[in-house]
Design a protein around this motif. Structure first.
Motif, PDB file in Angstrom:
ATOM      1  N   SER A 186     -13.230   1.343   7.973  1.00 22.73           N
ATOM      2  CA  SER A 186     -13.785   1.099   6.649  1.00 22.73           C
ATOM      3  C   SER A 186     -15.294   1.310   6.605  1.00 22.73           C
ATOM      4  O   SER A 186     -15.859   1.512   5.529  1.00 22.73           O
ATOM      5  N   ASN A 226     -14.246   7.423  -0.397  1.00 21.20           N
ATOM      6  CA  ASN A 226     -13.921   6.066  -0.841  1.00 21.20           C
ATOM      7  C   ASN A 226     -13.695   5.996  -2.347  1.00 21.20           C
ATOM      8  O   ASN A 226     -12.882   5.197  -2.825  1.00 21.20           O
ATOM      9  N   ARG A 282      -4.142  -3.021   8.199  1.00 25.63           N
ATOM     10  CA  ARG A 282      -4.800  -4.239   7.752  1.00 25.63           C
ATOM     11  C   ARG A 282      -4.778  -5.217   8.910  1.00 25.63           C
ATOM     12  O   ARG A 282      -3.728  -5.773   9.249  1.00 25.63           O
ATOM     13  N   ASN A 310     -10.220   6.987  -2.759  1.00 25.36           N
ATOM     14  CA  ASN A 310      -9.255   6.331  -1.857  1.00 25.36           C
ATOM     15  C   ASN A 310      -8.416   7.360  -1.107  1.00 25.36           C
ATOM     16  O   ASN A 310      -7.192   7.249  -1.002  1.00 25.36           O
ATOM     17  N   ARG A 324      -2.616  -2.335  -3.062  1.00 23.70           N
ATOM     18  CA  ARG A 324      -3.513  -3.418  -2.649  1.00 23.70           C
ATOM     19  C   ARG A 324      -4.312  -2.974  -1.433  1.00 23.70           C
ATOM     20  O   ARG A 324      -3.907  -3.166  -0.291  1.00 23.70           O
ATOM     21  N   LEU A 325      -5.460  -2.369  -1.685  1.00 23.99           N
ATOM     22  CA  LEU A 325      -6.238  -1.762  -0.618  1.00 23.99           C
ATOM     23  C   LEU A 325      -7.293  -2.687  -0.022  1.00 23.99           C
ATOM     24  O   LEU A 325      -7.889  -2.362   1.008  1.00 23.99           O
ATOM     25  N   ALA A 326      -7.521  -3.815  -0.641  1.00 22.24           N
ATOM     26  CA  ALA A 326      -8.511  -4.750  -0.110  1.00 22.24           C
ATOM     27  C   ALA A 326      -8.090  -5.207   1.281  1.00 22.24           C
ATOM     28  O   ALA A 326      -6.931  -5.558   1.501  1.00 22.24           O
ATOM     29  N   GLY A 327      -9.013  -5.190   2.207  1.00 20.08           N
ATOM     30  CA  GLY A 327      -8.716  -5.633   3.555  1.00 20.08           C
ATOM     31  C   GLY A 327      -8.155  -4.568   4.468  1.00 20.08           C
ATOM     32  O   GLY A 327      -7.862  -4.843   5.643  1.00 20.08           O
ATOM     33  N   SER A 360      -3.017   4.029  -2.559  1.00 19.79           N
ATOM     34  CA  SER A 360      -3.024   3.224  -3.782  1.00 19.79           C
ATOM     35  C   SER A 360      -2.385   1.879  -3.484  1.00 19.79           C
ATOM     36  O   SER A 360      -1.777   1.679  -2.438  1.00 19.79           O
ATOM     37  N   ASN A 404      -8.585  -2.034   7.039  1.00 18.17           N
ATOM     38  CA  ASN A 404      -9.688  -1.863   7.970  1.00 18.17           C
ATOM     39  C   ASN A 404      -9.849  -0.437   8.476  1.00 18.17           C
ATOM     40  O   ASN A 404     -10.939  -0.025   8.871  1.00 18.17           O
ATOM     41  N   VAL A 464       0.854  -1.177   0.000  1.00 23.92           N
ATOM     42  CA  VAL A 464       0.000   0.000   0.000  1.00 23.92           C
ATOM     43  C   VAL A 464       0.893   1.230   0.000  1.00 23.92           C
ATOM     44  O   VAL A 464       1.866   1.303   0.762  1.00 23.92           O
TER      45      VAL A 464
END
Length: 117
Positions: free
Chosen positions: A53, A73, A99, A76, A27-30, A25, A32, A2
């Motif tokens: 989140s 969101n 995360r 980002n 890998r933003l998945a997960g 920017s 929190n 990230v």
């Protein structure tokens, strides 16, 4: 990974306002929660404000009535609106992303806020 890029710092007079931005920017998945920390000279880094989140926020007591954290969101991006700034707010402000799955913290390089007349 990230990447976090802060902007919006600078020199402001006591009583003034600034808005910091943190663009995330990678890998933003997960992720929190995102937030802002600050570190003044010869002091430890401290939490200023964070937002989860799902939009829950917490703001440190010293700035609770003056600072507001928000997020866009779609962009980002996380913001820190700072009003009624005081000389004791002078610090480097760091953006943080957390995360929880791996207990991983990501940090930006920081942006300097100087409150002085």
């Amino acid at each position: 990974q990230v990447q976090l890029v802060e902007s919006g710092g600078g020199l402001v007079q006591p009583g003034g306002s600034l808005r910091l931005s943190c663009a995330a920017s990678g890998r933003l998945a997960g992720i929190n929660a995102m937030g802002w920390y600050r570190q003044a000279p010869e002091k430890e880094r401290e939490l200023v404000a964070r937002i989860t989140s799902v939009g829950s926020t917490n703001v440190a007591d010293p700035v609770k009535d003056r600072f507001t954290i928000s997020r866009d969101n779609a962009k980002n991006t996380v913001y820190l609106q700072m009003n009624s700034l005081k000389p004791e707010d002078t610090a480097v402000y760091y953006c943080n992303a957390y995360r929880s799955l791996y207990g991983t913290n990501y940090w930006g390089k920081g942006t300097l806020v100087t409150v002085s007349s």
